[in-house]
Design a protein around this motif. Structure first.
Motif, PDB file in Angstrom:
ATOM      1  N   GLY A 200       5.568   3.677  10.637  1.00  0.00           N
ATOM      2  CA  GLY A 200       5.668   3.197   9.263  1.00  0.00           C
ATOM      3  C   GLY A 200       7.078   3.241   8.719  1.00  0.00           C
ATOM      4  O   GLY A 200       7.385   2.579   7.731  1.00  0.00           O
ATOM      5  N   LYS A 201       7.940   4.002   9.383  1.00  0.00           N
ATOM      6  CA  LYS A 201       9.347   4.115   8.958  1.00  0.00           C
ATOM      7  C   LYS A 201      10.295   3.777  10.110  1.00  0.00           C
ATOM      8  O   LYS A 201      11.315   3.129   9.920  1.00  0.00           O
ATOM      9  CB  LYS A 201       9.657   5.544   8.474  1.00  0.00           C
ATOM     10  CG  LYS A 201       8.842   6.012   7.285  1.00  0.00           C
ATOM     11  CD  LYS A 201       9.294   7.378   6.808  1.00  0.00           C
ATOM     12  CE  LYS A 201       9.201   8.435   7.896  1.00  0.00           C
ATOM     13  NZ  LYS A 201       9.572   9.785   7.421  1.00  0.00           N
ATOM     14  N   LYS A 257       7.846  -3.799   5.539  1.00  0.00           N
ATOM     15  CA  LYS A 257       8.176  -2.905   4.417  1.00  0.00           C
ATOM     16  C   LYS A 257       8.218  -3.684   3.099  1.00  0.00           C
ATOM     17  O   LYS A 257       7.733  -3.207   2.073  1.00  0.00           O
ATOM     18  CB  LYS A 257       9.513  -2.205   4.681  1.00  0.00           C
ATOM     19  CG  LYS A 257       9.405  -1.127   5.753  1.00  0.00           C
ATOM     20  CD  LYS A 257      10.762  -0.541   6.133  1.00  0.00           C
ATOM     21  CE  LYS A 257      10.602   0.457   7.287  1.00  0.00           C
ATOM     22  NZ  LYS A 257      11.895   0.914   7.811  1.00  0.00           N
ATOM     23  N   VAL A 262       2.399  -0.393   5.564  1.00  0.00           N
ATOM     24  CA  VAL A 262       2.849   0.796   6.311  1.00  0.00           C
ATOM     25  C   VAL A 262       2.222   0.697   7.706  1.00  0.00           C
ATOM     26  O   VAL A 262       1.072   1.080   7.911  1.00  0.00           O
ATOM     27  CB  VAL A 262       2.444   2.101   5.600  1.00  0.00           C
ATOM     28  CG1 VAL A 262       2.944   3.312   6.383  1.00  0.00           C
ATOM     29  CG2 VAL A 262       2.984   2.124   4.175  1.00  0.00           C
ATOM     30  N   GLU A 313       4.548  10.411  11.228  1.00  0.00           N
ATOM     31  CA  GLU A 313       5.801   9.821  10.732  1.00  0.00           C
ATOM     32  C   GLU A 313       7.035  10.612  11.171  1.00  0.00           C
ATOM     33  O   GLU A 313       7.946  10.872  10.395  1.00  0.00           O
ATOM     34  CB  GLU A 313       5.761   9.682   9.196  1.00  0.00           C
ATOM     35  CG  GLU A 313       4.635   8.795   8.704  1.00  0.00           C
ATOM     36  CD  GLU A 313       4.640   8.617   7.193  1.00  0.00           C
ATOM     37  OE1 GLU A 313       5.599   9.078   6.530  1.00  0.00           O
ATOM     38  OE2 GLU A 313       3.681   8.012   6.676  1.00  0.00           O
TER      39      GLU A 313
END
Length: 421
Positions: A200-201, A257, A262, A313
């Motif tokens: 998600g990041k 994003k 996500v 994450e």
């Protein structure tokens, strides 16, 4: 840890096989499983495969982590349901899975964010479809909008085939999945598959692989879910790798994003390389099949820390994945008639004679006499690794000769482009 892997194909067998090697794992459960999976994992008897039933099993059995294989569970929202109950699960949520469950959504997403893809039109009725296929150059690629188990894509060489395909799709060949159709420009080049971990990041690409979608040697016949694959792919040099990241991968994750999606799990990007320029053919919100089988065979790192990092994450803290320095490949043994009509229940022999390969079961089950029998179009995926692709394929084809069931067939040219290079 107690791990649950959901699915019943060779992709899930490969994931079970890989997960079971992790020192972090005490027990692997798999559902619905198959006759190959049950040799490694506990296959529970559940009353049905609804999300509620699977969720209750995971809660009652105190499953620590679940890995989702097939797209239908993802599209039905299993990740959202598990997360609501505080259960850790690897896979795309119902918002993220739209990249796969709707071809028109994916094409509109790419158009909006200027991600290179083939020119396209969408329609949901015969009249509009006829106008579109009369205006496009041939061949034309026609895709059922929804999930169709890898079989909802037809490359129409002429107007007659295109018109017939539209009739079949709109007429219910793929159920609701074919109620809308995407018609797109045919791109001539070389296909690539890229699977990417995401938390998600942060994202982390796996090794490139190449699938063979056509049924017969020389890329002839109708498209299938895949007849074989290998990894790595030698024509992906540093320049092409950087170009794919700059023009495709980074823009995709930046766009996710921007859309407040996500994306956690694995993202499959099907690529076509045309004169050194990459284009996106499709997205899958799960592990590709048959690419997963050679990728799991070639991956030397423990996969569980990467699964956990995607959910927690923390992918940015993970070291690069270690890969086998040679090649890994898989070849599908299919039932006569696949990908259309085929018979089931054929007794499979010779599985105990395999020496150099790992056989992942795709469509198998046990009959009432305890025999392993066919239960799908793609039946077995014979998989191996070696220092060269040629040696790898020799191992696989040597072992395939030891396996028999009535009507069995396979492509004899998997990896031919790479070997020719």
């Amino acid at each position: 840890m107690k791990i649950l892997v959901l699915g019943s194909g060779a992709r899930e067998h490969a994931l079970v096989w890989k997960v079971a090697q992790s020192p972090m794992v005490s027990t692997v459960y798999a559902y619905p499983g198959n006759s190959g999976i049950e040799k490694t994992a506990v296959v529970p008897k559940l009353e049905n495969d609804s999300i509620g039933t699977i969720l209750n099993f995971a809660l009652n059995e105190k499953i620590d982590f679940t890995v989702v294989g097939p797209e239908n569970y993802l599209a039905d929202g299993i990740v959202d349901a598990f997360a609501k109950h505080g259960l850790k699960i690897f896979g795309a949520d119902s918002k993220s899975v739209m990249l796969e469950s709707s071809k028109s959504f994916a094409k509109d997403f790419m158009k909006k964010h200027t991600i290179p893809t083939a020119a396209y039109f969408t329609f949901d009725n015969k009249l509009d479809g006829e106008k579109i296929i009369k205006s496009m150059p041939y061949p034309v690629v026609l895709k059922a909008d929804g999930l169709a188990a890898g079989k909802g894509v037809v490359i129409a060489e002429n107007y007659e085939t295109a018109s017939k395909t539209i009739d079949e799709m709109l007429g219910g060949k793929f159920g609701k999945s074919g109620s809308k159709i995407v018609a797109e420009q045919f791109l001539k080049g070389e296909e690539l598959s890229l699977l990417i971990f995401s938390d998600g990041k942060t994202y982390m690409p796996l090794a490139f692989s190449q699938d063979h979608k056509a049924t017969f040697d020389g890329d002839k016949g109708p498209n299938t879910g895949g007849m074989g694959a290998y990894t790595p792919v030698s024509f992906v040099d540093d320049n092409l790798r950087q170009r794919i990241n700059k023009e495709i991968v980074k823009p995709v994750f930046d766009a996710l994003k921007k859309e407040n999606i996500v994306y956690k799990g694995i993202l499959y990007i099907g690529l076509m390389i045309v004169n050194a320029k990459p284009y996106v053919l499709e997205f899958n919100a799960r592990f590709g099949d048959p690419e997963t089988e050679p990728l799991m065979t070639a991956m030397e790192s423990d996969i569980m820390p990467y699964f956990l990092a995607c959910v927690d994450e923390s992918l940015e803290n993970m070291p690069p994945i270690k890969w086998h320095q040679g090649y890994a490949a898989t070849v599908v043994i299919a039932s006569e008639g696949y990908p259309e009509n085929y018979e089931k229940g054929k007794i499979i022999s010779g599985l105990d004679n395999i020496s150099d390969s790992v056989v992942f079961h795709a469509g198998t089950k046990k009959d009432i006499d305890g025999n392993t029998v066919t239960s799908g179009g793609r039946v077995l995926m014979v998989t191996a690794k070696a220092d060269t692709l040629e040696n790898c394929m020799n191992k696989i084809y040597s072992d395939i000769e030891k396996i028999y069931f009535d009507g069995a067939f396979c492509r004899k040219d998997i990896g031919y482009r790479e070997i020719n290079r």
